[in-house]
Enzyme design. Structure first.
Site, PDB file in Angstrom:
ATOM      1  N   ASP A 111       7.885  -1.454   8.257  1.00  0.00           N
ATOM      2  CA  ASP A 111       7.142  -1.088   7.053  1.00  0.00           C
ATOM      3  C   ASP A 111       6.605   0.331   7.250  1.00  0.00           C
ATOM      4  O   ASP A 111       5.760   0.566   8.120  1.00  0.00           O
ATOM      5  CB  ASP A 111       6.001  -2.091   6.858  1.00  0.00           C
ATOM      6  CG  ASP A 111       5.224  -1.872   5.559  1.00  0.00           C
ATOM      7  OD1 ASP A 111       5.310  -0.769   4.988  1.00  0.00           O
ATOM      8  OD2 ASP A 111       4.526  -2.811   5.127  1.00  0.00           O
ATOM      9  N   HIS A 112       7.089   1.256   6.439  1.00  0.00           N
ATOM     10  CA  HIS A 112       6.716   2.658   6.621  1.00  0.00           C
ATOM     11  C   HIS A 112       5.247   2.916   6.299  1.00  0.00           C
ATOM     12  O   HIS A 112       4.710   3.982   6.592  1.00  0.00           O
ATOM     13  CB  HIS A 112       7.600   3.552   5.748  1.00  0.00           C
ATOM     14  CG  HIS A 112       7.979   4.856   6.399  1.00  0.00           C
ATOM     15  ND1 HIS A 112       7.083   5.607   7.145  1.00  0.00           N
ATOM     16  CD2 HIS A 112       9.153   5.538   6.423  1.00  0.00           C
ATOM     17  CE1 HIS A 112       7.684   6.688   7.582  1.00  0.00           C
ATOM     18  NE2 HIS A 112       8.943   6.677   7.167  1.00  0.00           N
ATOM     19  N   ARG A 113       4.576   1.931   5.702  1.00  0.00           N
ATOM     20  CA  ARG A 113       3.156   2.101   5.411  1.00  0.00           C
ATOM     21  C   ARG A 113       2.301   1.982   6.670  1.00  0.00           C
ATOM     22  O   ARG A 113       1.222   2.562   6.751  1.00  0.00           O
ATOM     23  CB  ARG A 113       2.694   1.060   4.381  1.00  0.00           C
ATOM     24  CG  ARG A 113       3.329   1.203   3.014  1.00  0.00           C
ATOM     25  CD  ARG A 113       2.931   0.033   2.121  1.00  0.00           C
ATOM     26  NE  ARG A 113       3.381  -1.248   2.669  1.00  0.00           N
ATOM     27  CZ  ARG A 113       3.110  -2.439   2.125  1.00  0.00           C
ATOM     28  NH1 ARG A 113       2.390  -2.499   1.008  1.00  0.00           N
ATOM     29  NH2 ARG A 113       3.554  -3.555   2.682  1.00  0.00           N
TER      30      ARG A 113
END
Length: 461
Positions: A431-433
């Site tokens: 998850d790039h968040r």
């Protein structure tokens, strides 16, 4: 509330109870009682399938069945009537006359980890084992799945006119599959333990010549779940675990901006390490998956950003204190992800034993819903399907998933020389968040280095 009392008629509606883990509905698989039957407290009255497990539902009331709400294959929402029970008249020597006292004390039965009563009496009740539409008999508490498969004679007759023993079937999925394919379970030979009929037996029988099959005569349920469409298409209702998988994966794709990175690694050293461990103690073998799990735990200790989830409502990232390791497992009911809680506290041998036990239980369908939720990181060995790589979807709401491809012989450069080595591909979907490429790449590189040089794992444990 799991009761609705109708004082005018003296009946009670037992409502489909809260099955926990956010489950809001369940599909009726099979009724264990019929209208007119007398039931006791904690008698299993119906088998239902939720998005996470197949569940025997016990009724906390005693009396006579006056109505069943819903047919097999119908989805019922939590809190809606499931069965209506009428109080038995009189009392005296009636063996069921004491049910009110037991209800007040709480039934004591457990519905896959969730009690049917609101309080405990401090004692355990013996759970009855039932024959369909028959008077219950006593059985030991906490029966195993095998115990419920004890054959009974239900009055059916064989070709010779004599009594025919009921088939040994544990899984409702197997029963449903046999109905869909028009097969008589009593005519099948079970290859499971004790003669239990497995899904593979049904599939093998359906592939056999039609002359050898004993089809269920005039069975209206022979095609339950499979509806012919135009031009011979078959429409399969999206229900049960298939619907849960679809909903969860769709939500993951909607909410999580995922990225996949991958690297090829030389796993020759890892295989050699496993062989050395198992040669030293062959009575407690360690699997490659257990070693990969140990490596993941080492990586998550160094990069805790990946052992997390995004709380969208609170607009925050929550890093978990413990690693609740999910292991993707393919079962007859679909893909499930059983969870090893606080896996970081287990030794490598304990990991191996727990993995074996957990995946076996998941495939048998005996894991409670609590064991199928709450993961913080998932390990997916898709190499067992004979594929090299994949870009899997993250198991929402987790932040990352490590995938492992098949291990095959490939040419590899070792110290400037070409050699044949055991090579696999590792992929990390994240998850790039929760992090950027530096953290994700660092984790994947650490995992790859430990696979290629297992001695590095020892230095970091």
């Amino acid at each position: 509330m799991s009761e609705r009392m109708t004082t005018a008629t003296g009946t009670r509606d037992f409502l489909l109870p809260d099955l926990g883990e956010g489950l809001s509905e369940a599909e009726i698989v099979e009724w264990r009682v019929a209208v007119g039957d007398v039931v006791t407290v904690d008698q299993t009255v119906v088998e239902v399938e939720t998005a996470k497990a197949v569940v025997d539902v016990p009724c906390p009331y005693a009396g006579r069945v006056v109505a069943l709400h819903g047919a097999a294959g119908e989805v019922r929402p939590v809190g809606q009537p499931l069965i209506t029970i009428a109080s038995l008249e009189g009392g005296g020597d009636d063996p069921h006359a004491t049910y009110r006292e037991e209800e007040r004390a709480g039934s004591g039965n457990v519905l896959i980890g969730y009690g049917t009563g609101h309080g405990g009496s401090g004692r355990r009740r013996r759970r009855p084992r039932l024959a369909l539409a028959a008077e219950p008999t006593a059985a030991t508490a906490d029966p195993t799945p095998a115990a419920t498969a004890t054959p009974t004679t239900g009055g059916a007759t064989g070709a010779d006119g004599g009594a025919r023993t009921a088939p040994l079937v544990i899984s409702p999925i197997v029963r449903r599959l046999a109905r869909e394919r028009g097969l008589d379970l009593a005519a099948l030979h079970g290859t499971g333990p004790g003669g239990v009929i497995r899904r593979a037996d049904v599939e093998a029988a359906s592939a056999a010549p039609a002359a050898k099959l004993a089809a269920v005569p005039d069975s209206p349920a022979a095609h339950v779940g499979l509806a012919p469409a135009a031009d011979g298409d078959v429409v399969i209702p999206l229900t049960g675990i298939r619907k849960a998988i679809a909903d969860k994966l769709s939500r993951s794709r909607r909410e999580i901006p995922e990225v996949t990175i991958w690297v090829d690694v030389d796993a020759t050293g890892l295989l050699a390490t496993r062989a050395a461990i198992n040669a030293a103690t062959p009575d407690a073998p360690v699997s490659i998956l257990a070693l990969l799990a140990r490596i993941c735990l080492s990586g998550l200790r160094r990069y805790p950003q990946l052992n997390a989830h995004v709380d969208t409502e609170g607009q925050r990232i929550v890093q978990s204190a413990g690693v609740h390791l999910g292991i993707a497992a393919q079962t007859d009911r679909g893909l499930v992800v059983p969870v090893l809680r606080d896996a970081q506290q287990l030794t490598t041998r304990e990991l191996a034993a727990t993995l074996a036990e957990t995946t076996a239980a998941a495939r048998a369908g005996t894991l409670p819903p609590a064991r199928l939720t709450g993961g913080t990181f998932t390990l997916n060995n898709y190499g067992v399907f004979g594929v090299d790589g994949s870009t899997p979807i993250i198991n929402h709401p987790e932040a990352a998933l490590l995938g492992v491809g098949r291990i095959v012989d490939k040419p590899w450069v070792v110290d400037g020389q070409l050699a044949v080595r055991k090579v696999t591909q590792l992929s990390l979907t994240f998850d790039h968040r929760v992090c950027d490429g530096g953290v994700a790449g660092g984790f994947l590189r650490h995992v790859a280095d430990c696979v290629e040089q297992p001695a590095l794992l020892v230095a970091n444990v």
